[in-house]
Design an enzyme around this catalytic site. Structure first.
Site, PDB file in Angstrom:
ATOM      1  N   CYS A 148      42.358  41.749  45.535  1.00 31.15           N
ATOM      2  CA  CYS A 148      42.656  40.869  44.413  1.00 31.15           C
ATOM      3  C   CYS A 148      43.958  40.133  44.673  1.00 31.15           C
ATOM      4  O   CYS A 148      45.006  40.751  44.837  1.00 31.15           O
ATOM      5  CB  CYS A 148      42.762  41.652  43.122  1.00 31.15           C
ATOM      6  SG  CYS A 148      43.021  40.539  41.744  1.00 31.15           S
ATOM      7  N   GLY A 261      29.930  34.860  47.702  1.00 33.51           N
ATOM      8  CA  GLY A 261      30.971  33.839  47.759  1.00 33.51           C
ATOM      9  C   GLY A 261      30.246  32.513  47.652  1.00 33.51           C
ATOM     10  O   GLY A 261      29.612  32.075  48.606  1.00 33.51           O
TER      11      GLY A 261
HETATM   12  C1  LIG Z   1      36.872  34.875  36.658  1.00 39.13           C
HETATM   13  C2  LIG Z   1      36.764  35.797  37.836  1.00 39.13           C
HETATM   14  C3  LIG Z   1      37.206  37.123  37.729  1.00 39.13           C
HETATM   15  C4  LIG Z   1      37.117  37.986  38.810  1.00 39.13           C
HETATM   16  N1  LIG Z   1      37.543  39.286  38.674  1.00 39.13           N
HETATM   17  C5  LIG Z   1      37.421  40.152  39.726  1.00 39.13           C
HETATM   18  C6  LIG Z   1      37.789  41.525  39.598  1.00 39.13           C
HETATM   19  O1  LIG Z   1      38.204  41.978  38.530  1.00 39.13           O
HETATM   20  N2  LIG Z   1      37.669  42.328  40.686  1.00 39.13           N
HETATM   21  C7  LIG Z   1      37.170  41.869  41.885  1.00 39.13           C
HETATM   22  O2  LIG Z   1      37.061  42.637  42.837  1.00 39.13           O
HETATM   23  N3  LIG Z   1      36.796  40.577  42.018  1.00 39.13           N
HETATM   24  C8  LIG Z   1      36.906  39.716  40.978  1.00 39.13           C
HETATM   25  N4  LIG Z   1      36.491  38.398  41.125  1.00 39.13           N
HETATM   26  C9  LIG Z   1      35.909  37.948  42.408  1.00 39.13           C
HETATM   27  C10 LIG Z   1      34.387  37.925  42.335  1.00 39.13           C
HETATM   28  O3  LIG Z   1      33.860  39.215  42.096  1.00 39.13           O
HETATM   29  C11 LIG Z   1      33.768  37.345  43.624  1.00 39.13           C
HETATM   30  O4  LIG Z   1      34.063  38.225  44.686  1.00 39.13           O
HETATM   31  C12 LIG Z   1      34.306  35.973  43.978  1.00 39.13           C
HETATM   32  O5  LIG Z   1      34.409  35.186  42.805  1.00 39.13           O
HETATM   33  C13 LIG Z   1      33.457  35.223  45.001  1.00 39.13           C
HETATM   34  O6  LIG Z   1      32.105  35.093  44.591  1.00 39.13           O
HETATM   35  P1  LIG Z   1      31.523  33.822  43.782  1.00 39.13           P
HETATM   36  O7  LIG Z   1      31.882  32.594  44.547  1.00 39.13           O
HETATM   37  O8  LIG Z   1      30.062  34.091  43.676  1.00 39.13           O
HETATM   38  O9  LIG Z   1      32.195  33.846  42.453  1.00 39.13           O
HETATM   39  C14 LIG Z   1      36.582  37.512  40.037  1.00 39.13           C
HETATM   40  C15 LIG Z   1      36.138  36.193  40.140  1.00 39.13           C
HETATM   41  C16 LIG Z   1      36.207  35.331  39.063  1.00 39.13           C
HETATM   42  C17 LIG Z   1      35.713  33.914  39.205  1.00 39.13           C
END
Ligand SMILES: Cc1cc2nc3c(=O)[nH]c(=O)nc-3n(C[C@H](O)[C@H](O)[C@H](O)COP(=O)(O)O)c2cc1C
Ligand SMILES: Cc1cc2nc3c(=O)[nH]c(=O)nc-3n(C[C@H](O)[C@H](O)[C@H](O)COP(=O)(O)OP(=O)(O)OC[C@H]3O[C@@H](n4cnc5c(N)ncnc54)[C@H](O)[C@@H]3O)c2cc1C
Ligand code: FES
Lengths: 327, 292
Positions: A148, A261
């Site tokens: 994170c 991603g």
């Molecule tokens: C609003 C938001 C909150 C997120 N919160 C977390 C979290 O609490 N823990 C975590 O490991 N990843 C968190 N992520 C990352 C997502 O789980 C994911 O790995 C990342 O957004 C990439 O995937 P995507 O492009 O499909 O969103 C968050 C992403 C977004 C957009």
């Protein structure tokens, strides 16, 4: 919601009656289908459950938790970038005790496997989280967020350093005997070394990948847009970076991969599966459309049907080539 | 999917958009209500840019107004395999072009398909009768008040205070509200319509008079407000000082609009709350503005 009715309709639904096997697994974790919600983009599942049966999902990875409750970062917490989203939520969450008290009873009734996502500032934070969740039947495993980018005290540093990742994974493993996924950051310099370290320290699968650190500036106010200055980039803008990491890690065959991603459509998901992911995680797409995980699942089935594949496993890793092995 | 029925420029960079949206009837609180909003996709279907939807308050809805239509239909959702009863409700929005998203929205024309998520969020309280109610709207914060005024005007004594930078911005919306049975008070920064000053200035002026006259009957029972943070903050101090209850509708940047991402939280007396889910309407005294 009318579960019986939905099952009856499902049996009648020609899209799902074609006997295409979309079951898959991440190590010992068996999944009825390959689509998982990404942490932080589905809360603890309550809001999505108002819209559809969560049993439609392969698994649910819920919002990241920390030992103590956190109220998160100041506003604005998001900024839109070209085909991307920057977030700096700052891990707002009810803390370990709040999670156990308020969310676990609800999650006990959620049908697909639920993975808790844990985050910490120190090795001992991870130990305490693993200890607190050890033996909890309500969850099928832990996703360890070593990446994170939002916490100043070193979230990023853990995930970029193989030695730190090893120590975190070891700490979690020493308290938690269940399924462990380690979630990698795309910011790691040597992601293969990080992944190896995770495997040697007891991880059973890898989530590839988390958001990429980034920022946005407002040229009128001449200041960063996010209250926290920096955030994590997700969405389509992240996709090629994540896809490359999945491919590279699958090539090295270190651990089973949950790929994600920027997966917005079934066709995007297929790319990650072809690159060697055993299952996919859907994050930002759910923010744009709560039904996205289900549409992506349908899109995967449509692709398999179109290409006469009776089993999802037939396509996993199909884009990998021998020549890339050493990279 | 919803369909655009019409889109009209009603002022400088100010548009009225009417759509026909399919709204699931279950659960029963899914429909249009004053204070609720819709999250509209502004990009083309095959494009991912601009990525996020844009939130707009419901200005008016067919379920409440005979000029606009409501119909019922049954369909099975392809993704969820659920059979759902839908209500096709005509929804109206009034918005101003502020950036790329609203500029793209202004290019939608009649018969275009538009992806509309919602109605979303909590609405204003509506269970009043025979009360003295004041509505306060600043700038585009006026948008949700027309719908609210329609619901409350018949059986309550309604005073509406509206303010905006100029007559050109204020007049199109105030003209709609003027058709209802309300007492309308207008303010513009330049005095081009109504009194010169902010809406808070004229409200305070009027109520200072009221208390001099000792005219208790004019004392409001409840205040609803929507507008820029400085307006709401001043109003909150005034309401606290005079022990007046009410509700504010807030704005925050939103990603999901459906409660899952925590992008839109505001600080309240009962901790962080999601503007898209617990809100956008909150009890006025609960909102903590310093942290917003
Ligand atoms: C609003 C938001 C909150 C997120 N919160 C977390 C979290 O609490 N823990 C975590 O490991 N990843 C968190 N992520 C990352 C997502 O789980 C994911 O790995 C990342 O957004 C990439 O995937 P995507 O492009 O499909 O969103 C968050 C992403 C977004 C957009
Ligand atoms: C619940 C709610 C109801 C609203 N109702 C109305 C309405 O009825 N009429 C109207 O004109 N406007 C309304 N707004 C504000 C409207 O959403 C913004 O003006 C719009 O999102 C700006 O988008 P843009 O791309 O043109 O601007 P940009 O500044 O380019 O947008 C960049 C990003 O910031 C966000 N953003 C910018 N300004 C705001 C804002 N004030 N509130 C929330 N997000 C913002 C955008 O959504 C986008 O994600 C409402 C906002 C909320 C939260
Ligand atoms: S915008 Fe996602 S929780 Fe409100």
């Amino acid at each position: 919601m009318a579960a019986d009715n939905s099952q009856r309709l499902m049996a009648d639904n020609p899209r799902l009656k074609n006997n295409i096997d979309i079951t898959t697994a991440l190590g010992d974790l068996q999944l009825k289908n390959p689509v998982l919600t990404a942490s932080g983009t589905c809360g603890f599942g309550r809001e999505l459950a108002e819209r559809y049966e969560l049993s439609e999902l392969g698994a649910l990875i819920v919002k990241g938790i920390t030992v103590e409750p956190r109220s998160g970062n100041s506003s604005p917490r998001i900024a839109e970038t070209p085909a991307g989203l920057l977030n700096s939520i700052g891990l707002e969450n009810p803390g370990l005790e709040g999670f156990i008290r308020e969310e676990l009873p609800w999650l006990a009734g959620v049908k697909p496997p639920v993975l808790a996502n844990i985050s910490g500032h120190s090795i001992s934070d991870f130990s305490r989280l693993a200890e607190g969740l050890a033996g909890r039947q309500e969850i099928a495993g832990l996703e360890v967020n070593v990446s994170c980018p939002n916490i100043g005290a070193g979230g990023l540093a853990f995930g970029t350093d193989p030695e730190m990742v090893a120590r975190v994974a070891e700490a979690v493993r020493s308290y938690y005997s269940g399924f462990i996924l380690v979630k990698l950051t795309p910011a790691a310099g040597d992601i293969l070394a990080v992944a190896q370290a995770a495997r040697e320290s007891g991880a059973e699968a890898l989530t590839v990948c988390n958001t990429m650190p980034g920022m946005e500036i407002d040229i009128e106010s001449r200041a960063p847009v996010l209250g926290n200055t920096f955030g994590g980039l997700s969405g389509p803008a992240l996709q090629p970076i994540a896809l490359k990491l999945v491919y590279q890690l699958a090539q090295a065959d270190i651990l089973p991969i949950l790929g994600g991603g920027g997966i917005m459509t079934g066709r995007d998901a297929i790319k990650f599966l072809l690159a060697g992911a055993r299952a996919v995680s859907v994050g930002t797409a759910t923010l744009l459309d709560p039904l996205a995980p289900l549409k992506i699942k349908t899109g995967i089935v449509d692709y398999l049907k179109k290409h006469n594949c009776g089993n999802l496993q037939e396509i996993i890793g199909q884009a990998l080539t021998e020549a890339e092995t050493s990279r | 999917m919803a369909e655009v029925i019409s889109q009209t420029e009603i002022g400088p960079d100010l548009y009225k958009l009417t759509i026909s949206a399919r709204i699931p009837q279950e659960p029963a609180d899914r429909g249009a209500a004053p204070g609720r909003f819709c999250h509209l996709r502004v990009r083309q279907p095959e494009s991912w840019d601009p990525l996020l939807r844009r939130p707009l308050s419901i200005y008016n809805a067919g379920g409440y107004n005979s000029e606009l239509k409501v119909e019922t239909s049954h369909e099975t959702s392809h993704e969820t395999s659920h059979e759902t009863a839908y209500e096709t409700d005509q929804l109206e929005f009034v918005y101003q072009i502020r950036g790329r998203g609203t500029r793209l929205l202004s290019q939608f024309q009649a018969e275009d398909q538009i992806d509309c998520l919602g109605p979303l969020g909590s609405g204003f309280s509506l269970d009043f009768s025979g009360s003295n109610i004041i509505l306060v709207g600043g700038g585009l914060g006026i948008a949700p008040l027309y719908f609210l005024a329609q619901k409350l005007a018949d059986i309550n004594n309604l005073q509406v205070y509206l303010g905006a930078s100029s007559a050109a911005l204020l007049q199109p919306m105030s003209a709609d509200i003027a058709k209802l049975d309300v007492k309308l008070n207008l303010a513009t920064d330049d005095g081009s319509l109504g009194r010169a000053g902010t809406v808070f200035d004229i409200l305070r002026e009027d109520f200072a008079e009221t208390s001099c006259e000792g005219n208790k009957s004019k004392q409001p029972d409840y205040i609803f407000a929507c507008g820029p943070v400085p307006l709401l903050h001043s109003l909150q101090k005034y309401m606290t000082a005079n022990n007046l209850p009410g509700e504010f509708s807030l704005e925050k940047r939103m990603a999901c609009g459906s409660g899952v991402c925590l992008s839109c939280v505001c600080q309240t007396a009962s901790g962080n709350q999601r503007v898209c889910y617990e809100g956008p309407v909150f009890p006025a005294r609960e909102v903590i503005f310093n942290g917003c």
